[in-house]
Motif scaffolding. Structure first.
Motif: not given
Ligand code: TEU
Length: 545
Positions: A73, A76-77, A32
């Motif tokens: 997300m 965030f994943g 990211r």
């Protein structure tokens, strides 16, 4: 010069069969925040691909890519909705294929993250579980329970989320589900064979695509104590990694790792797995790397050690001893996407930077495998003053800590203004400090005194010198506040010495050889060196020296 042999320990011995991973330097790419190819302010897989020449010339052996799978997300994943596809934010499956192929062509191995403790609440399995009644096969893939107290209105036990607050959330029909992290990350039930089969299939999917291994998220999770007993007290986030909790580091978790190792061993090319495990002691951590389990485990005892010679030495010796006892390489890590960057942890400012430079030489000289978190090679500090509206980490939002956004600020590549070449767009998802204009890759590239130059030089020596990587470490006698040791490689030959002054004052350390590389200025005379505070030095010792 007295060479007091105080301890000898080895790591990554050739006798154990070798293997690229035993002494690899593995670079963590937080996808990211690495490089943004499409200008949306978020890093992506084509962005990583475009920067492979940088990574290859830095001199690392492998990349670990943080999760790039389909995800809402919320973390965030680390909340995966589809383990077999790439989130459009990060690219496509073809981008992943192209990245793996090009990395391999440049001699870089690729390790991907796998998140087995929990899925996203948007995963098809969890949606089905919510739609199905209590007691159904769909709910049995997760940890659903009835509550306690009148009408079951209290959670089934007192477990707390790592991110703060209760580890249980109630669904409309009254049952509760377990989530050791955010509510959007329901824990899977690893007592269910269907979960084992699904993850075996996910591992095969990525192995068939050509990855060289996995970083196993929350490898100490998955198995929960039978009956899900109460912990008995609150503030459980403060006990993480130091105490035994009924939801972490439970012995049956090792059976899952054995199963995964058997699967990995059916593939050629030495595919590996590294455990992200927070275990209470180095012994318990080493259990994850027994010969029939995973290949490596992150050494968080080293990461959390303070800048103190006695404590560092204790952790290093203990890590080498416990890794050796199971025949695994020790690993060394200073920073990652979950912790405050070590320039800041070691005091920040000039002192933090000096210590981080010395720590780089210390870390890369130790026997075993090393991890480098993106940006540490630029000496990036933690960003402590991110405006509140940008702080999106669920850990902060749930009250479980300061938040981890400050170590995830995108990398500065070039130029005079944010976003410093991170992407073609006007901004990055987290804003970059204007002061980072002096820390860009481009600014450091031509400066022999830069952190980048130090990492490149150290990684080059590490590649070329026969004593670095796997092998043995022998402590040398030195003044208080310093650490000195000599390294011998697995194949013998030239040796390498390392001295680090972690004290407050200059110290005279042994220098029985030819200086190779230093983290800062020092004075050598005769067989010793006057090493200023927070400085490290490498020297070369001839084979018969
Ligand atoms: O982290 C697991 C973990 O327990 C800690 O690193 C924790 O996130 C940290 O102490 C903050 O309190 C892994 C990932 O590295 C992390 O980014 C994820 O948020 C977490 O798992 C959940 O998947």
């Amino acid at each position: 010069m007295s060479e007091d042999i105080l301890a000898v320990a080895s790591s990554g011995r050739a006798a154990e069969g070798g293997g690229w991973w035993r002494d690899a330097v593995i670079y963590q790419v937080y996808v990211r925040s690495f490089a943004d190819s499409d200008g949306d302010g978020v890093g992506d897989l084509p962005g990583v691909r475009s920067r492979l020449p940088y990574l290859a010339s830095l001199g690392v052996d492998a990349l670990w890519l943080t999760p790039f799978y389909v995800s809402p997300m919320a973390d965030f994943g680390y909340d995966v909705a589809d383990y077999r596809d790439v989130d459009p934010l990060f690219g496509t499956l073809d981008d992943a294929r192209a990245l793996i192929a090009e990395a391999h062509a440049r001699g870089l191995r690729i390790i991907v993250d796998v998140v087995p403790n929990h899925t996203s609440d948007r995963h098809a399995w969890f949606r089905a579980a919510l739609a199905a009644p209590p007691g159904s096969a769909e709910r049995a893939r997760y940890v659903f329970r009835d509550g306690r107290g009148p009408d079951g209105a209290d959670p089934p036990n007192d477990w707390e989320s790592v991110f703060g607050g209760p580890a249980w959330t109630r669904v409309p029909d009254g049952q509760w589900y377990l989530h050791l992290f955010a509510a959007e990350q329901p824990d899977l039930n690893w007592e269910n064979p269907e979960v084992h089969d699904e993850f075996a299939s996910i591992l095969r999917f990525w192995l068939d695509l050509g990855v060289d291994g996995f970083r196993v998220d929350v490898a100490h999770g998955m198995a929960k104590a039978p009956g899900l007993p109460d912990v008995g007290h609150g503030n459980q986030t403060e006990m993480l990694g130091t105490a035994v909790l009924p939801y972490f580091d439970q012995d049956p978790v090792h059976e899952i790792h054995r199963e995964w190792r058997r699967l990995l061993d059916t593939y050629g090319g030495e595919r590996i797995a590294v455990a992200e495990a927070w275990a209470p002691t180095p012994e318990r951590l080493a259990a994850y790397t027994r010969p029939d389990e995973l290949h490596q485990a992150f050494n968080f005892h080293y990461l959390t050690a303070p800048w103190d010679a006695a404590r560092m030495r204790e952790v290093i010796a203990e890590s080498l001893r416990t890794a050796d006892a199971v025949g695994a390489p020790a690993t060394w890590v200073l920073s990652n996407h979950d912790v405050k960057r070590h320039v800041t942890r070691y005091g920040g400012g000039e002192a933090g930077l000096r210590r981080a430079r010395a720590a780089a030489l210390l870390t890369l000289a130790l026997p075993g495998s090393s991890y480098v978190y993106q940006g540490e090679e630029l000496g990036l500090p933690e960003v402590l003053d991110l405006p509140e509206e940008f702080q999106q980490d669920p850990q902060r939002r749930r009250g479980g800590g300061d938040g981890r956004d400050g170590c995830r600020v995108p990398l500065p590549w070039d130029g005079e203004e944010p976003p410093f070449g991170f992407g073609a767009g006007p901004a990055s998802w987290l804003p970059m400090p204007t002061a980072w204009r002096d820390l860009t890759v481009a600014a450091q590239r031509g400066d022999p005194g830069s952190m980048l130059a130090l990492y490149r030089a150290a990684l080059r020596v590490r590649r070329d010198h026969p004593a670095l990587g796997g092998g043995r470490l022998r402590w040398l006698d030195g003044p208080p506040g310093t650490l000195s040791f000599v390294r011998t490689g697995t194949g013998g030959g030239r040796r390498l010495g390392c001295a680090v002054n972690l004290g407050e004052h200059a110290a005279r350390v042994p220098l029985p050889g030819t200086p190779l590389l230093a983290s800062g200025p020092y004075r050598a005379d005769g067989g010793t060196a006057e090493l200023p505070a927070d400085t490290a030095l490498w020297w070369d010792v001839p084979a018969d020296g």
